[in-house]
Enzyme design. Structure first.
Site, PDB file in Angstrom:
ATOM      1  N   ASP A   8       0.912  -1.087   0.251  1.00 57.27           N
ATOM      2  CA  ASP A   8      -0.013  -0.071  -0.100  1.00 57.27           C
ATOM      3  C   ASP A   8       0.924   1.148   0.075  1.00 57.27           C
ATOM      4  O   ASP A   8       2.155   1.054  -0.224  1.00 57.27           O
ATOM      5  CB  ASP A   8      -0.973   0.006   1.222  1.00 57.27           C
ATOM      6  CG  ASP A   8      -0.148  -0.066   2.733  1.00 57.27           C
ATOM      7  OD1 ASP A   8       1.011   0.333   2.752  1.00 57.27           O
ATOM      8  OD2 ASP A   8      -1.074   0.140   3.470  1.00 57.27           O
ATOM      9  N   CYS A  65       3.496  -2.995   4.214  1.00 65.15           N
ATOM     10  CA  CYS A  65       2.720  -1.835   4.459  1.00 65.15           C
ATOM     11  C   CYS A  65       3.192  -1.182   5.729  1.00 65.15           C
ATOM     12  O   CYS A  65       4.441  -1.648   6.134  1.00 65.15           O
ATOM     13  CB  CYS A  65       1.301  -2.344   4.839  1.00 65.15           C
ATOM     14  SG  CYS A  65       0.907  -3.416   6.171  1.00 65.15           S
ATOM     15  N   THR A  67       2.764  -1.690   9.032  1.00 64.08           N
ATOM     16  CA  THR A  67       3.278  -2.729  10.187  1.00 64.08           C
ATOM     17  C   THR A  67       3.658  -4.116   9.290  1.00 64.08           C
ATOM     18  O   THR A  67       4.164  -4.856   9.995  1.00 64.08           O
ATOM     19  CB  THR A  67       2.030  -2.913  10.939  1.00 64.08           C
ATOM     20  OG1 THR A  67       1.120  -3.467  10.212  1.00 64.08           O
ATOM     21  CG2 THR A  67       1.668  -1.708  11.881  1.00 64.08           C
ATOM     22  N   GLY A  68       2.992  -4.434   8.290  1.00 63.86           N
ATOM     23  CA  GLY A  68       3.273  -5.742   7.618  1.00 63.86           C
ATOM     24  C   GLY A  68       2.024  -6.545   7.886  1.00 63.86           C
ATOM     25  O   GLY A  68       1.832  -7.606   7.333  1.00 63.86           O
ATOM     26  N   ILE A  69       1.386  -6.264   9.014  1.00 60.61           N
ATOM     27  CA  ILE A  69       0.327  -7.459   9.462  1.00 60.61           C
ATOM     28  C   ILE A  69      -0.927  -7.479   8.341  1.00 60.61           C
ATOM     29  O   ILE A  69      -1.212  -8.490   8.102  1.00 60.61           O
ATOM     30  CB  ILE A  69      -0.187  -6.673  10.992  1.00 60.61           C
ATOM     31  CG1 ILE A  69       1.132  -7.094  11.744  1.00 60.61           C
ATOM     32  CG2 ILE A  69      -1.114  -7.670  11.265  1.00 60.61           C
ATOM     33  CD1 ILE A  69       0.810  -6.471  13.422  1.00 60.61           C
ATOM     34  N   GLY A  70      -1.465  -6.261   8.207  1.00 61.24           N
ATOM     35  CA  GLY A  70      -2.731  -6.212   7.427  1.00 61.24           C
ATOM     36  C   GLY A  70      -2.409  -6.729   6.007  1.00 61.24           C
ATOM     37  O   GLY A  70      -3.087  -7.736   5.619  1.00 61.24           O
ATOM     38  N   HIS A  98      10.841 -24.234   8.038  1.00 59.84           N
ATOM     39  CA  HIS A  98      10.226 -25.423   8.759  1.00 59.84           C
ATOM     40  C   HIS A  98       8.592 -25.138   8.402  1.00 59.84           C
ATOM     41  O   HIS A  98       7.947 -26.002   8.409  1.00 59.84           O
ATOM     42  CB  HIS A  98      10.016 -24.700  10.263  1.00 59.84           C
ATOM     43  CG  HIS A  98      11.200 -25.176  11.076  1.00 59.84           C
ATOM     44  ND1 HIS A  98      11.352 -25.242  12.197  1.00 59.84           N
ATOM     45  CD2 HIS A  98      12.395 -25.708  10.362  1.00 59.84           C
ATOM     46  CE1 HIS A  98      12.732 -25.509  12.851  1.00 59.84           C
ATOM     47  NE2 HIS A  98      13.038 -25.791  11.519  1.00 59.84           N
ATOM     48  N   HIS A 133       8.411 -31.715   9.153  1.00 58.61           N
ATOM     49  CA  HIS A 133       7.216 -30.441   9.011  1.00 58.61           C
ATOM     50  C   HIS A 133       6.006 -30.761   8.088  1.00 58.61           C
ATOM     51  O   HIS A 133       5.340 -29.874   8.193  1.00 58.61           O
ATOM     52  CB  HIS A 133       8.344 -29.374   8.387  1.00 58.61           C
ATOM     53  CG  HIS A 133       9.587 -28.925   9.232  1.00 58.61           C
ATOM     54  ND1 HIS A 133       9.422 -28.265  10.880  1.00 58.61           N
ATOM     55  CD2 HIS A 133      10.946 -29.096   9.297  1.00 58.61           C
ATOM     56  CE1 HIS A 133      10.592 -28.304  11.213  1.00 58.61           C
ATOM     57  NE2 HIS A 133      11.429 -28.763  10.572  1.00 58.61           N
TER      58      HIS A 133
END
Length: 165
Positions: A8, A65, A67-70, A98, A133
């Site tokens: 974004d 973005c 925070t990178g989270i959304g 992993h 894994h």
């Protein structure tokens, strides 16, 4: 390697620098992000990266973005996409080794560009370990399919996690 990258408005700077870096290494980069410095819906750009990775058109994805989270959550909603935030060098390595992650996310407001670039390189160079894994990756797939999952014998009470492994 062909890499989708999306952002974004809060990730424009890092995206443009990463595109130059990745192309200098010989990668093909698909720009799925905005270049306009006004509000953009990060789910649109995260989903586009996820769809390109899920379809196999791109080998890996990068999302950015504030925070990178959304944007990471948005990419990870695409079936078959395993996205995580590369907040540390070992995390960038372990999410591949992993978790067989295929999308890495960054928060431009919370990490230096140098750290993001280094972690992209780690993420792209690390191979998936497979082995035990695979069970966890199958469980993630089963969740996507709405199937029940259960605890596997490989993670009994005597199994100990070793940091970084």
């Amino acid at each position: 390697m062909k890499i989708a990258i999306g952002n974004d408005r809060n990730g424009i700077d890092y995206k443009n620098k990463l595109i130059k870096h990745l192309e200098s290494l010989g990668h093909i980069v698909v720009n799925c992000g905005t270049d306009e410095n006004f509000p953009a819906d990060y789910p649109i750009h995260g989903e586009l990266v996820g769809r390109l990775v899920e379809s196999g058109e791109c080998d890996r994805g990068i999302v950015i973005c504030a925070t990178g989270i959304g944007i990471c959550l948005s990419a990870g909603k695409v079936k078959g996409v395993r996205a995580g935030i590369g907040y540390a060098d070992d995390v960038a390595r372990l999410m591949r080794a992993h978790n067989n992650a295929n999308v890495i996310g960054f928060g431009q407001d919370f990490m230096s560009y140098e750290d993001a670039e280094k972690r992209v390189d780690i993420f792209l160079m690390t191979e998936y370990d497979g082995g035990y894994h695979d069970t966890r990756i199958q469980q993630i797939h089963d969740i996507e399919e709405g199937k029940p999952i259960t605890q596997t014998p490989i993670m009994g009470s005597n199994n100990k996690h070793v940091k970084g492994q």
